[in-house]
Scaffold this active site. Structure first.
Site, PDB file in Angstrom:
ATOM      1  N   CYS A 119       0.817  -1.236   0.000  1.00  0.00           N
ATOM      2  CA  CYS A 119       0.000   0.000   0.000  1.00  0.00           C
ATOM      3  C   CYS A 119       0.840   1.271   0.000  1.00  0.00           C
ATOM      4  O   CYS A 119       0.338   2.342  -0.319  1.00  0.00           O
ATOM      5  CB  CYS A 119      -0.945   0.001   1.192  1.00  0.00           C
ATOM      6  SG  CYS A 119      -2.030  -1.429   1.163  1.00  0.00           S
ATOM      7  N   HIS A 252      -3.257   7.424   1.993  1.00  0.00           N
ATOM      8  CA  HIS A 252      -3.673   6.085   1.566  1.00  0.00           C
ATOM      9  C   HIS A 252      -5.057   5.831   2.157  1.00  0.00           C
ATOM     10  O   HIS A 252      -5.294   6.076   3.343  1.00  0.00           O
ATOM     11  CB  HIS A 252      -2.669   5.055   2.065  1.00  0.00           C
ATOM     12  CG  HIS A 252      -3.131   3.646   1.875  1.00  0.00           C
ATOM     13  ND1 HIS A 252      -3.691   3.196   0.700  1.00  0.00           N
ATOM     14  CD2 HIS A 252      -3.124   2.584   2.724  1.00  0.00           C
ATOM     15  CE1 HIS A 252      -3.999   1.920   0.838  1.00  0.00           C
ATOM     16  NE2 HIS A 252      -3.672   1.526   2.049  1.00  0.00           N
ATOM     17  N   ASN A 282     -10.170   0.023   0.077  1.00  0.00           N
ATOM     18  CA  ASN A 282      -8.709   0.094   0.075  1.00  0.00           C
ATOM     19  C   ASN A 282      -8.195  -0.517  -1.229  1.00  0.00           C
ATOM     20  O   ASN A 282      -8.286  -1.729  -1.429  1.00  0.00           O
ATOM     21  CB  ASN A 282      -8.173  -0.670   1.294  1.00  0.00           C
ATOM     22  CG  ASN A 282      -6.660  -0.644   1.400  1.00  0.00           C
ATOM     23  OD1 ASN A 282      -5.968  -0.268   0.457  1.00  0.00           O
ATOM     24  ND2 ASN A 282      -6.151  -1.052   2.541  1.00  0.00           N
TER      25      ASN A 282
END
Ligand code: ACO
Length: 325
Positions: A119, A252, A282
């Site tokens: 990520c 993020h 996500n």
């Protein structure tokens, strides 16, 4: 004369199929697994995610995002001499997504490689491309985050399968005598690699180990709030800026609680945080460029504004970048 790298254009692409929390809950219920829209929204802020159709991969999504970023920069693929793709869900073991996207765009010749920092991948890729542009190793770099996490989700594990989605985002980074990327910082702590991982690998013609995402959510949460605040302060210090100078935080998009908690610690109000997690879930390395492009196209982020990008992911990896857009 010193040169800087600047974001010349942004683009993103989401696969058309959306899956709402209710739809996902109904799908899981068929296998006797209980979850609810209320639980997912309260714990994460996610309301829906996009899932790629069978056979659609990160190269497909990344190519579309790249084309849109080039269009917004007013450049053609032939102007690109470097492609860096951040992904943990590449189409193949090799060649890289970057090589495959380069072939699709028809701009052979420049450097093309993938960066694997889960990520935090887009921050890693952006920082690498920034070094290349500033040192004149590359002129125009396409920096892409592209993921199909739906392909590594275990739909019998409700603690992870409700969190992730598919998508891609991209920026074109090019040279400028005006500051663009002001500072970046990258970190990793391999000792934490067990708290978030997809341990499967291909060996002897078979997959060995579980090819599904596994996460100790509470351990990741604890680490995330700690490292994100520190790395954000680190890039602000490097650039000699205060958090009050940040027009937009583009974090993020993993969990609204982590995003707003970090912003609050930095003295950044929720109205200055780009929030797309509700719509995208996500999307790992794609989440920051997706959020950035949404806010640029939505007219929130404007030229000349200061952006704070930050992310944490499996590895454990984390990083931040301070950018004058
Ligand atoms: N629906 C309903 N109940 C659930 C679900 C679900 N989908 N998932 C878990 N539960 C249950 C658990 O079984 C547990 O039940 P119990 O109390 O009876 O044992 C209860 O909910 C609480 O579970 P916790 O894991 O303690 O829930 P928590 O409040 O920690 O929230 C979450 C879980 C959302 C995963 C949180 O820990 C989190 O956000 N962690 C960070 C994760 C993250 O950001 N990951 C991404 C960063 S890196 C990357 O992007 C790859």
């Amino acid at each position: 004369m010193s040169i800087y790298s600047r974001i010349l254009g942004t683009g993103s692409y989401l696969p058309p199929q959306t899956v709402t929390n209710e739809e996902l809950a109904a799908r899981l219920a068929r296998d006797g697994i209980e979850t609810s829209d209320a639980w997912i929204v309260e714990r994460t802020g996610i309301r829906q995610r996009h899932f790629a159709a069978a056979g659609v991969g990160s190269v497909d999504l990344g190519e579309q995002a790249a084309r849109r970023a080039l269009e917004s920069a007013g450049l053609s693929p032939q102007d690109v001499d470097m492609i860096v793709v951040a992904t943990s869900t590449p189409d193949m073991i090799f060649p890289s997504d970057a090589s495959l996207i380069q072939a699709r765009l028809g701009c052979a010749g420049g450097a093309a490689f993938d960066v694997q920092a889960v990520c935090a991948g887009f921050i890693y890729a952006l920082s690498v491309a920034d070094q290349f542009v500033r040192s004149r190793m590359a002129r125009n770099a396409l920096v892409i985050g592209a993921e199909v996490f739906s392909q590594i989700l275990d739909f019998s594990d409700r603690s992870t399968c409700v969190l992730f989605g598919d998508g891609a985002g991209a920026v074109v980074l090019g040279p400028s005598d005006q500051p663009g990327v002001l500072a970046s910082a990258l970190h990793a702590d391999g000792r934490q690699s067990g708290i978030l991982r997809t341990p499967g690998r291909v060996s002897g013609g078979k997959v060995s180990g579980r090819p599904f995402l596994e996460m100790d959510g509470q351990a990741v949460f604890k680490q995330a709030v700690h490292v994100l605040e520190n790395v954000a302060r680190e890039v602000l210090d490097k650039a000699g800026r205060a958090s009050a100078s940040v027009d937009w935080m583009v974090p993020h998009q993993a969990n609204i609680r982590i995003m707003l908690h970090t912003a609050k610690k930095l003295g950044i109000g929720p109205e200055r945080v780009v929030q797309t997690v509700a719509l995208h879930g996500n999307t790992s390395a794609a989440s920051i460029p997706l959020a950035l492009d949404s806010a640029v196209r939505g007219g929130q982020i404007r030229r000349g504004q200061t952006l704070l990008l930050e992310a944490v992911g499996g590895g454990l990896t984390w990083g931040a970048a301070l950018v004058e857009y």
